[in-house]
Design a protein around this motif. Structure first.
Motif, PDB file in Angstrom:
ATOM      1  N   LEU C  63       8.031  -4.499  -7.941  1.00 14.73           N
ATOM      2  CA  LEU C  63       8.205  -3.899  -6.620  1.00 14.73           C
ATOM      3  C   LEU C  63       7.339  -2.649  -6.487  1.00 14.73           C
ATOM      4  O   LEU C  63       6.640  -2.447  -5.502  1.00 14.73           O
ATOM      5  N   MET C  64       7.389  -1.813  -7.542  1.00 17.27           N
ATOM      6  CA  MET C  64       6.641  -0.556  -7.520  1.00 17.27           C
ATOM      7  C   MET C  64       5.139  -0.801  -7.411  1.00 17.27           C
ATOM      8  O   MET C  64       4.439  -0.111  -6.680  1.00 17.27           O
ATOM      9  N   ALA C  65       4.651  -1.774  -8.194  1.00 16.55           N
ATOM     10  CA  ALA C  65       3.217  -2.040  -8.162  1.00 16.55           C
ATOM     11  C   ALA C  65       2.811  -2.490  -6.764  1.00 16.55           C
ATOM     12  O   ALA C  65       1.774  -2.085  -6.240  1.00 16.55           O
ATOM     13  N   GLY C  66       3.671  -3.313  -6.130  1.00 20.30           N
ATOM     14  CA  GLY C  66       3.393  -3.738  -4.764  1.00 20.30           C
ATOM     15  C   GLY C  66       3.345  -2.552  -3.817  1.00 20.30           C
ATOM     16  O   GLY C  66       2.437  -2.437  -2.989  1.00 20.30           O
ATOM     17  N   VAL C  67       4.307  -1.658  -3.973  1.00 22.38           N
ATOM     18  CA  VAL C  67       4.360  -0.475  -3.121  1.00 22.38           C
ATOM     19  C   VAL C  67       3.091   0.352  -3.300  1.00 22.38           C
ATOM     20  O   VAL C  67       2.481   0.834  -2.335  1.00 22.38           O
TER      21      VAL C  67
END
Lengths: 329, 161, 500
Positions: C63-67
């Motif tokens: 999720l973080m990498a996507g953000v």
């Protein structure tokens, strides 16, 4: 994800709970179950895991709400809880820091200010060396430490806290000067073990539960010289000798338990200690416990209280040897 | 304007700060066990570094962009006191402090909605229905996601949610 | 071959239905947050942390990498449409992107930005996949002395982060390290600068500082300089299509800048900002039509966009292998990982291959989502910028507060956030750069601890730092990088020519 449990299940379990115990207490509102630390640590895991098991197994009518109150290695939460005298709806997770922190740092509260509920599980300390190290057993290492006081022993916590005390206590029991241990604090057990594999320190002291993943790895680069339990542990640590077996009369428990605010009503204490006892018997708990590498070590309120007192004596002895005892407390 | 330029005033403030920091650094007690570098060394080195740097800042000529815009100031003086730019910053800061103190007694949903709706009105948005709908919607969505799905406990406060 | 197998394993994790949803949500949310002026990847990731508390670590990181990707891309969107870069890493994009938008070519600029980001992102993920496992083998030989040297190298990059006044940059850095000292000293259990307050015993959380001096300070700054946003002419977005010759023009540019950006990102302390400026000035010099840079040259959009995305990925190399954040953003990511119970470092590749390869695979996915789903949605997402400013500011405030409160459930932290917000406002008004402070806060803390650890092991012998070859090499590079701030001059030159 919290789900409401079927009512039938609830009724059935609360029946078994109250049966045989003359306790009339039942929580009348949701119970604040406090982890005196950030999410992710040992206390937080204990709080979240046990409230989840209690919820899913329907052991209590009211919700157990996990709450994080980090700060000061627990001191922030303790000072808040100490003010809730007689409150029957607050619990918190506890382990050796409740004794160590007040002894070394400026926490105004120690274990005597709170109501012991139950000890749940325990872990033991272990001493690791690199696989290609010359030290075959704990005595080799202790002899080398005696010869060369500069020999570095890494650990995952600050001086004066658990890992250091475990090592200093071991050295003390073997007749060495506890304060001569060249203890190097790393930012966590994992960090310390990585440095051991890289050959930057000679040995590492850490929790057996934390080390087990490293040791059981087939092409593992580390091996354990001993554990601080009085009997051998199970699983992949089964062939690691205890310190006592190797002639060093020393045991060290990294216990975890639950406590409540000062002067918690007696029937509430009885209710909670029985609740946790029942929780330990569920399969759901067994599953979680094995995943975490913890070992059940239940003690009820009274027994746990006495245990805490004896731990306090032992720790202040070692801290005294180290010269780390806070004069004011 | 005084005879000191912007950088010189900043330098003096920083110098005072570094002296206070150094006083604090000298009060760090020595550790009971011998350490090659004790807890007080880094603070002392940093304190002196900041002192030297503030000396250098004192001598540096300020760049144009460092000097606050005089035009903007004159313009803002025409606005009513409460709506001047600095008043907006100060009032927002006070609102944040109030939010912090009221969060636990009032609960997350009520405090956050109040803050959002209140500040939006104060910043000059007049369509109150949209304001309330968006603020409450976002806050509620956040609250429910956190408490119901993520198991993160937020203060419920006075509202029975 | 090994890498390929591992990658397949990673895709196995990233392609679970839930994780695909997370990548998409992350990219989408990141784009929106990154688009808001003043809020960049740091704020975007910080705001996500409470949400990841109870997630499985690999999902959380996915999720973080996507953000992260989304936010960098979102930043370029506002650079192009509003000439208001969301983050410093996309400042260079506005040089040519905004002129293009004013000519009615906003759609084309956005498309180029998206394609270049995709190329930069994808090439550098390949780089990450190849370099990280190699480095992770070496990483085990990184002991305290080597970490100290690496931190020194990282901190010298702080010098290059201060594009305004060198002295002010250094002051920010020193204050950052000072903040890192607050709390219990891990080497001695001694309290430092806690003023007897139990709240400060654990130190000041990095996120409180980051959200304060970035996001909150930005809100204050907008209040102070109010009104500016409304005057922006809203140009039509126009077609998103590129002609074949345009594609041929930008491909080599994006390729070169990606490689440059990746290696800039790997160095601790450098990162997207420097990467994008370097990419921009390199292409400007290489291009035959270099003099039209700044007037809406498509290569001027492609270069910084591919470089900044590549640098973002590059900064994952030190994070995943050494546990050392190379930039403010990866520092926040590190914080997030620690919350989830994962300590990135040499052991991570072995202990948590699911996290490591899951993240790499999700980076590919993130890039694809960015291109396939996000790009067509851009005209829609841009509508968010039309939300009344007053409402937007209030909501940003709420998000900052939750981000901080969710961290430790402490009212005290909220007040600290306010204090750092006001400090950040002061820093902005008087030209003190904020990035060195953040980086110094993280690197400075590790630097002090590793130095003292190294000396504790050596028994106080300072030679440890120069006896070890790795540590010695790193220190020599650090000295050279201070001695030769030529790179910075080149960047400045490009900027000055741009302004003129």
């Amino acid at each position: 994800m919290s789900m409401r449990t079927p009512i039938t299940l609830l009724a059935a379990t609360s029946l078994t709970l109250t049966a045989g115990v003359a306790s009339a207490f039942e929580p009348s509102e949701s119970v604040e179950f406090i982890a005196p630390a950030n999410p992710g640590g040992g206390w937080d895991t204990l709080v979240r895991t046990s409230s989840r098991v209690i919820q899913e197994e329907g052991l209590a009518d009211e919700e157990f709400a996990p709450i994080n109150t980090p700060g000061g290695g627990g001191a922030v939460a303790w000072s808040q809880i100490a003010k809730r005298e007689g409150d029957a709806h607050t619990l918190f997770a506890t382990s050796p820091p409740i004794i160590l922190v007040p002894l070394t740092e400026s926490s105004r509260y120690d274990h005597n200010d709170f109501t012991p509920i139950a000890r749940l599980s325990t872990d033991y300390a272990t001493v690791l060396v690199a696989d290609d190290s010359d030290y075959e057993d704990i005595n080799d290492l202790l002899d080398a430490m005696e010869e060369d006081p500069g020999l570095s022993v890494g650990g995952g916590s600050a001086p004066g806290s658990m890992d250091h005390i475990a090592m200093a206590g071991l050295a003390d029991a073997a007749g060495l000067d506890a304060s001569s241990v060249n203890y190097v604090p790393f930012s966590g057990g994992g960090d310390a073990m990585t440095n051991l594999m890289g050959g930057h320190v000679e040995a590492v002291v850490t929790g057996a539960g934390e080390a087990v993943g490293q040791i059981e790895d087939d092409d593992s680069d580390v091996r354990a010289l001993g554990v601080s339990s009085s009997d051998r542990l199970g699983g992949s640590l089964g062939d690691v000798a205890t310190f006592e077996e190797q002639g060093v009369d020393y045991t060290f428990d990294i216990w975890r338990g639950v406590m409540g605010p000062p002067d918690m009503p007696e029937d509430a204490v009885t209710y909670y200690q029985d609740l946790f006892k029942e929780m330990l018997e569920t399969d759901r708990w067994a599953e979680e416990r094995d995943k975490l590498g913890w070992i059940d070590a239940y003690q009820g309120s009274e027994e746990f209280g006495e245990f805490l007192d004896s731990q306090a004596d032992e720790f202040s002895g070692i801290l005294g040897e180290l010269g780390l005892l806070d004069e004011e407390s | 304007m005084s005879r000191l330029n912007v950088n010189q005033i900043l330098a003096l403030i920083l110098a005072v700060f570094s002296v206070i920091f150094l006083i604090g650094a000298y009060q760090i007690p020595a550790f009971a066990l011998p350490r090659p570098v004790d807890s007080d060394m880094f603070p002392k080195v940093l304190g002196y570094s900041l002192l030297i740097l503030s000396g250098m800042l004192f001598l540096e000529k300020p760049q144009e962009r460092d000097i606050p815009d005089a035009d903007a100031q004159a313009e803002s003086a025409r606005l009513p006191l409460l709506l001047r730019p600095w008043s907006r910053v100060i009032i927002t800061a006070i609102a944040i402090a109030a939010y912090a103190l009221l969060l636990e007694p009032l609960g997350f949903v009520l405090a956050s909605t109040l803050l959002s709706v209140g500040l939006t009105i104060y910043y000059g948005y007049r369509r109150h229905a949209i304001n309330l709908a968006v603020s409450l919607g976002v806050v509620l969505a956040l609250y429910l996601t956190m408490t119901k799905f993520m198991n993160v406990h937020l203060p419920p406060g006075v509202l029975p949610i | 071959m090994d890498a390929l197998n591992n990658l397949m394993y990673g895709f196995g994790i990233a392609l679970s239905p839930m994780n695909i949803v997370y990548v998409f949500c992350g990219v989408f949310a990141g784009t929106i947050i990154g688009m808001l002026p003043g809020l960049g990847p740091i704020s975007a990731i910080a705001l996500m942390i409470p949400i990841t508390f109870s997630m499985d670590p690999s999902s959380g990181l996915i999720l973080m990498a996507g953000v992260y990707y989304g936010a960098v891309f979102g930043g370029s969107t506002s650079s192009i449409l509003l000439n208001a870069p969301g983050i410093s890493g996309t400042v260079a994009t506005s040089f040519d992107g905004y002129p293009m938008a004013r000519k009615g070519l906003a759609g084309k600029a956005l498309a180029i930005a998206a394609y270049s980001s995709f190329i930069g992102g994808t090439l550098s993920v390949i780089g990450l996949m190849l370099v990280a496992p190699l480095l992770s083998k070496v990483a085990i030989s990184f002991g305290p002395a080597e970490y100290f040297a690496l931190m020194v190298l990282g901190l010298t990059a702080v010098v290059s982060l201060s594009d305004k006044s060198l002295i002010k940059g250094l002051i920010s850095g020193v204050v950052g390290i000072m903040v890192s000292l607050v709390g219990i000293d891990h080497q001695t259990s001694t309290e430092r600068f806690t003023f007897g307050s139990a709240h400060l015993l654990d130190g000041i959380d990095f996120l409180v500082v980051a959200l304060g001096i970035f996001a909150l300070a930005e809100v204050f700054y907008m209040l102070l300089r109010g009104g500016g946003g409304k005057e922006q002419p809203r140009s039509a977005i126009g077609s998103l299509k590129l002609s074949r010759s345009e594609t041929r023009q930008i491909l080599p540019v994006a390729g070169r800048s990606s490689i440059l950006g990746f290696f800039t990102g790997v160095l601790p302390g450098a990162g997207a900002t420097i990467g994008s400026f370097l990419g921009y000035s390199m292409e400007k010099r290489l291009a035959k039509d270099g003099d039209t840079f700044g007037q809406g040259n498509i290569k001027g959009v492609a270069a910084p966009e591919s470089a900044n995305n590549a640098a973002c990925t590059g900064s994952f190399v030190p994070l995943l292998t050494l546990g050392v954040p190379g930039s403010g953003t990866t520092a926040v990511l590190l914080g997030a990982l620690l919350v989830m119970g994962i300590t990135p470092g040499p052991a991570m590749l072995e202990d948590r291959p699911d996290v490591f390869w899951g993240v790499i695979a999700s980076m590919y996915l993130g890039n694809i989502f960015l291109l396939v789903l996000n790009l067509p949605l851009i005209p829609l997402i841009a509508k968010i910028l039309e939300l009344p400013r007053a409402l937007l500011l209030s909501l940003i405030l709420i998000f900052c507060m939750i981000g901080v409160y969710g961290l430790a459930f402490s009212i005290y932290d909220l007040l600290l956030l306010l204090a750092f917000g006001l400090l950040g406002l002061g820093m902005r008004l008087f030209g003190f750069p904020a990035a060195p402070m953040i980086l110094a806060l993280i690197l400075g803390g590790i630097m002090e601890q590793s130095m003292r650890r190294a000396l504790q092991i050596s028994g106080g012998d300072w030679m440890v730092f120069i006896e070890q070859p790795i540590s010695l090499t790193l220190l020599i590079i650090a000295v050279l990088s201070v001695a030769g701030p030529l790179v910075r001059k080149a960047v400045k030159g490009a900027q000055a020519r741009q302004a003129g």
